[in-house]
Scaffold this active site. Structure first.
Site, PDB file in Angstrom:
ATOM      1  N   ASP A  23      35.707  38.283  40.287  1.00  0.00           N
ATOM      2  CA  ASP A  23      35.344  38.451  41.334  1.00  0.00           C
ATOM      3  C   ASP A  23      35.870  37.182  42.401  1.00  0.00           C
ATOM      4  OD1 ASP A  23      31.727  37.630  40.446  1.00  0.00           O
ATOM      5  OD2 ASP A  23      33.681  36.423  40.223  1.00  0.00           O
TER       6      ASP A  23
ATOM      7  N   SER B 212      39.429  55.620  35.566  1.00  0.00           N
ATOM      8  CA  SER B 212      38.951  56.994  35.936  1.00  0.00           C
ATOM      9  C   SER B 212      37.892  57.685  35.086  1.00  0.00           C
ATOM     10  CB  SER B 212      39.899  58.107  36.302  1.00  0.00           C
ATOM     11  OG  SER B 212      40.908  58.287  35.241  1.00  0.00           O
TER      12      SER B 212
END
Length: 474
Positions: free
Chosen positions: A213, A169
């Site tokens: 990915d 975050s």
């Protein structure tokens, strides 16, 4: 995988990043809400928006700042920063930083001065924006780019990445702030450079930090929040930065024991990757290539005292760490240093990252791939828990529940000391797995009032790779 030389993309619509359906609807609602609140606060519309996703680290914990690669995966939760650059002629040159959650995160005001310091003893949420602000100006100055340096900014921030969850975050806020400021100044940089500079940015707040990915077929990553908040900036001297210092001291001691002059080692050796080659050469003399062999033979398992390390290095620890306020804060708080354990974790974890990547692209059957990845994740968690000691009781309970509920592998993710666990789960049991977690881990916490049952989707969810950082100009 994206080309690192590509610039941060600039979009005029949300679809490219958020796709279609419910995710797009949710994003549109958030952007509309940000715009309305921005106008309410500042009496004008944002000129630019920037978003950066949270990310879950699949494997490779606490080794990035030691010079090794990790395997993060971007998730759909993100941080959005809206900015309006004030008129340069205005006499009131300030940064006004507000949050959509104004009751929890109050308005912060600072001078529009990239050279201002950050009060580390009085931690505020907006310091992460200041990290991006200072970092982008430092980088642009280094690159010789002439930009307006004392320009006021009106800022509004909205984030859906839970704070202290281990889902980056703070990094999402620093990154979105940096690229938002960059866009407001009409500058753009390659993605690779932005990634490097935002990693550097967080040093301003007293932490030192350093893609995956392609998913294994047949498996899904489930992220579950332990509900124990990791306050990395607040506890840095005893937790996060303590480990950074212990790793550096381990590297220096190894270098000296492997033949480097003490003065050279104390001055030049910064990370365990700096001495990996020496450790491998030592292992070669014993018919091995594993740097762990040097750790096992040259470092002892008992914690080292400062005096013991100073005898080896022939220098005081204060002089070795001079110039690094965060490291000096560690020395002031520490009573001993676990060099053997920290070095053992770093070298073994770096090896696990390599094996994880190799396994994903191997020709093994899907089931064998999942089993091997799960084993690596379980080994990683054990190392984080016992050697690096960055777990906590809530994470230990959550990881065990994940493993007992059918995960092929599970581990803590992020800095640790709270935050999230990530579990690798076979696709066909994901719904039942999540139900088991809700019953075995979250039900008692709902009954105690720690969380609301209706918010469970925020705390445990399956995730696939998400889009990266982006700039929006509508």
């Amino acid at each position: 995988m994206a080309n690192a030389d590509e610039l941060v993309p600039i979009f005029s619509t949300l679809e490219t990043v958020y796709g279609e359906g419910p995710l797009l609807d949710e994003a549109q609602f958030r952007f509309d809400n940000i715009k309305a609140k921005f106008i309410e606060l500042y009496g004008k519309e944002p000129q630019v928006y920037a978003r950066a996703p949270g990310r879950v680290n699949l494997i490779g914990e606490h080794i990035d700042y030691e010079g090794y690669s990790v395997l993060p995966m971007a998730i759909r939760q993100d941080t959005i920063v809206a900015i309006h650059k004030r008129d340069p002629e205005e006499s009131n040159k300030i940064l006004q930083i507000a949050n959509v959650l104004s009751e929890k995160y109050g308005l912060c005001t600072y001078p529009a001065d990239p050279d201002q310091g950050i009060d580390l003893k009085n931690h505020k949420w907006a310091h992460y924006f200041l990290c991006g602000y200072k970092g982008i100006y430092e980088y642009l100055k280094l690159k010789g780019k002439d930009v307006e340096s004392h320009v006021g900014l009106d800022v509004l921030i909205d984030g859906t990445v839970p704070a202290g969850s281990g889902l980056s975050s703070s990094a999402a806020l620093v990154c979105s702030s940096a690229i938002g400021i960059m866009a407001a100044l009409n500058v753009n940089l390659p993605k690779k450079e932005v990634a490097q500079l935002t990693c550097e940015c967080e040093r301003h707040i007293g932490t030192q930090s350093g893609g995956m990915d392609q998913l294994p077929s047949g498996g899904t990553f489930v992220i579950a929040n332990s509900l124990a908040e990791s306050k990395k900036a607040v506890t840095a001297a005893t937790n996060y930065n303590n480990r950074v210092v212990e790793c550096r001291l381990a590297a220096i001691v190894l270098a000296i024991k492997l033949g480097m002059e003490a003065e050279e080692a104390a001055s030049n050796v910064k990370t365990l990757s700096d001495v990996e080659g020496m450790c491998v050469s030592f292992a070669n003399t014993r018919s091995s290539s594993d740097p762990l062999l040097a750790v096992e033979e040259l470092l002892h398992e008992e914690p080292y005292t400062a005096e013991e390390i100073e005898k080896i290095t022939e220098k005081s620890l204060l002089s070795i760490m001079t110039g690094s306020p965060s490291s000096l804060a560690v020395l002031a708080a520490a009573t001993h240093f676990k060099l053997f354990q920290r070095a053992s974790h770093v070298y073994s974890e770096a090896k696990r990252v390599h094996l994880f990547r190799e396994t994903v692209i191997s020709n093994l059957s899907d089931d064998d791939v999942l089993e091997k990845l799960g084993d690596l994740m379980n080994e990683s968690h054990k190392s984080c828990s016992t050697l690096y000691e960055c777990s906590c009781p809530e994470l230990e309970e959550l990881v065990k529940v994940c493993q007992d509920s059918g995960a092929v592998g599970a581990r803590l993710t992020g800095a640790g000391w709270g935050g999230c666990a990530v579990a690798l789960v076979k696709d066909n049991i994901v719904p039942s797995f999540i139900l088991n977690l809700k019953e075995a881990f979250y039900r008692s916490r709902i009954e105690r009032g720690l969380i609301n049952h209706n918010d469970l989707g925020l705390y445990v969810f399956a995730s696939k790779p998400s889009s990266g950082a982006a700039i929006f100009k509508f």
